[in-house]
Design a protein around this motif. Sequence first.
Motif: not given
Length: 867
Positions: A544-548, A553-554, A712-716
């Motif tokens: 996911s580019e959003q995650v990248d 911050s993640i 998982l909550g952080v990723f979501e």
Amino acid sequence: MTPQPPKTALRFLRWFCREDYLEEIEGDLIEVFEQQYADAPRWSGWKFTWQVLLHFRPDFIRSLSNHPLIYTSMYRHYLKIAWRNLLRQRMYTLINLSGLTIGLSCFILIALYLQYEQSYDWQHENADRIYRVAQRQEGNVFRGTDEFAVTPEPLAPALQANFPEVEAAATLTVEQGLLYREDEYLSSQLLYADDKAFDIFTIPILQGQGPEALSDPETILLSRSLAEKHFGSADPLGQTLKLNDERPLTVRGVFADPPGNQHFAYDAILPIGNIYYFESDVGRWSSNNYRTYLRLAEGADHRELEKRMALFDDEVEAAYKNLPFRAEFFLQPLLDIHLRSRINMEMGVNGDIRYVYLLGAIGLIILLLASINYMNLATARSVRRVKEVGVRKVMGAERQQLVGQLLGESFMLTLFSFVLAVGLAYLLLPGFNHLLDQSIPFDVVGSGWLLTGLLLTAILIGGLSGLYPSLVLSALSPVQAFQRKLAGSFRQGISLRNVLIVGQFTAAVVLAVSSVVVYQQLQYIQHKKLGYNRDQIAYVPFFSEQVDRKMSSIRSELLAHPGIQKVSVSNNLILNTGNQGIVDQWEGNDKTQNLYCYRYFVDEEFLDLYEIPLAAGRNFSTAFPTDSTQSYLLNESAVQAIGWTPETAIGKSFRDGQVIGVVEDFHFQPMDLKIEPLFLKFRHPQNQPTRFGNLAVKLNTDDLQHTLAFVLGVFERAAPRTPFEYRFLDASYDQLYASEKRLGQAFSIFTFLALFIACMGLFGLVSFQIVQRTREIGIRKVLGASALKLVELLSKDFLRLVAIALLLAVPIAWLAMQRWLDGFAYRIEIKWWVFLLVALPALIISLLTVGLQSLRAARANPVESLQ
């Protein structure tokens, strides 16, 4: 000399022909035979037999109800006697039934497994004319082989254009993707293909359009199960789904779910142009991102086509002109892919023909042990029926009647055991599927060859086990029967039974030793020092580019949680990397040598999280700006391959940068592969695409589930419409060796069954010998022999057989396990005490089996023995 007609045909005529017709028909046929013999002696016998068969019709057949061989009341009597014998000797019956039922059940289960493994891809029409094109890159060894299942995009159209025997050629690939419908999304296996795929594979269309729909790039076809997941009972045709939440696609058709016995799986079919890199690959012979399948014309030789595919050598050489290896294409039969293809870049997890052979051999061994056991017990049990045979002969029974009765009883017990075995196999199949991680259907009745083979096996066992005792017993005269002169007739079979007992225990001990060695190797793999720590580490794969974009911050949010100690991101999982390339630039080498080097793109926390020690130099650091693009870490194997030492490697040029550190070797691939050269580079957009990867976290053991839910909550929150899941590193490591674990469990189960059946066979032979020596035991007891001496007398011969079996089993087991262990680059050495560990329990079990039965005979009343 008067010519004689064939005796067999003449006997058959006299057997079925009515007495009032027999003399006339026999005379006429013999007269015709003599005339034909004078003209053509070679064919006269065949013509006589044919004339006899022509007379076998209702007008001439005698009344069968009066024939002594098939008298109904007599057979009812035989069944009654057989049933009474089975009930009278309950122990023998129970052992016979249980041993043979277990053996047949194992054989049925393994036969179902073999049938299922061999059935892969047979559902496609013309499956024997379908081939996959693969390539051999000579000089480019990756994971132990230089063969790859990937091919360039222009290959399929070039094949169909240049070779008339190629009826159809398709370009396709399978990738994981997300299909969105409003706020719902499902992760699915997506088959990207052109319309030629339908000309090669059989894909039943249940609703809507089929291959014609693929001409529209905004089309998608769904499997029935995926359509039900997205739309329930509503009509899916005309509905819209979004690919990766970006590209809208219209559902134009629904196809039947692909069967489980297919070498690649998929949930949906899309035009191949929808894959994001397709446009840049069109016409490029270096774009090895696809799979090519073709269907040959009937009668075409695929070996000849392979030779003619040299037509593409110029294009391939131009594509690889800057690479130090040579590539060529070859064909793989579709039906060989699942079991016999061990090449790189497969679209699914293949089986292994070695395991098929292994389980097949185990099934035959178990069945053989059960059959031997059954025959030994049948022989022992028949000794007690000598007087019955004498009485029947006195009452006028013919030999063929006695043979029929005894064989019938054996067949009846065998077929009853077969029915029980089929039922038991049906009940055990779910557990067997779980053990082998398969979805084998219970299809005994539906498979004609399997049912026929199993029935013939059961009949063969019944015939072999009942034939020998029936022939010996029926040959006795009434006087011999009443004088119990059976021992001499059976003595000639003792050596054969001894050989069978030795064979039983040899096979059982080989299985037992193999089971122990497999267990030790798996334990060695699980506890071997890998060069890194995998405990208390969970990871989340992402694409996911959003995650990248939000990775910084993640990382900060995760490290703020008290249950998380460390966080690291890398492109590949440390357990298994498929990223390899060629390096030809380093200090002292002017592109004259090549180094095949695996590659990891990692952050500065990678070594710290996995606790990978440095042999020299330093780790990546954000304090050094050049580390993000120009610095390298090498492993010890890479340094050694170049000819450096860890200390001298520091500061030397390598590729487009310099070496800043050397890490100690660690295992980044399964144990069947050796540690090879590896470099680590900083994870940066200039070095490698960063939209995909694995984020690993080092966890505290306190409140583990709450911490994982937080991850998982952080990723979501970072990518709300993307599914994520966590996995544990040690569980993923164990999964690499799941097939070996299943093999070890199967070995353990079959070893126990083999020993159990072998002991029952030993019990049968002991029982037989004790019956043979009943009077001898009585006389010895009268003369003062103690029970201990009698046990020693009766036991020593059998224990000698077990000892011989152990001596034979040791070299066989050693050779077999050495070959299996050769498949691992890192393996145990078989210790001498492994054989002792197996031999002692085998001897103890044998001693108990023989000793208890012998003790029972030694304690019997000698008066009863002498009577």
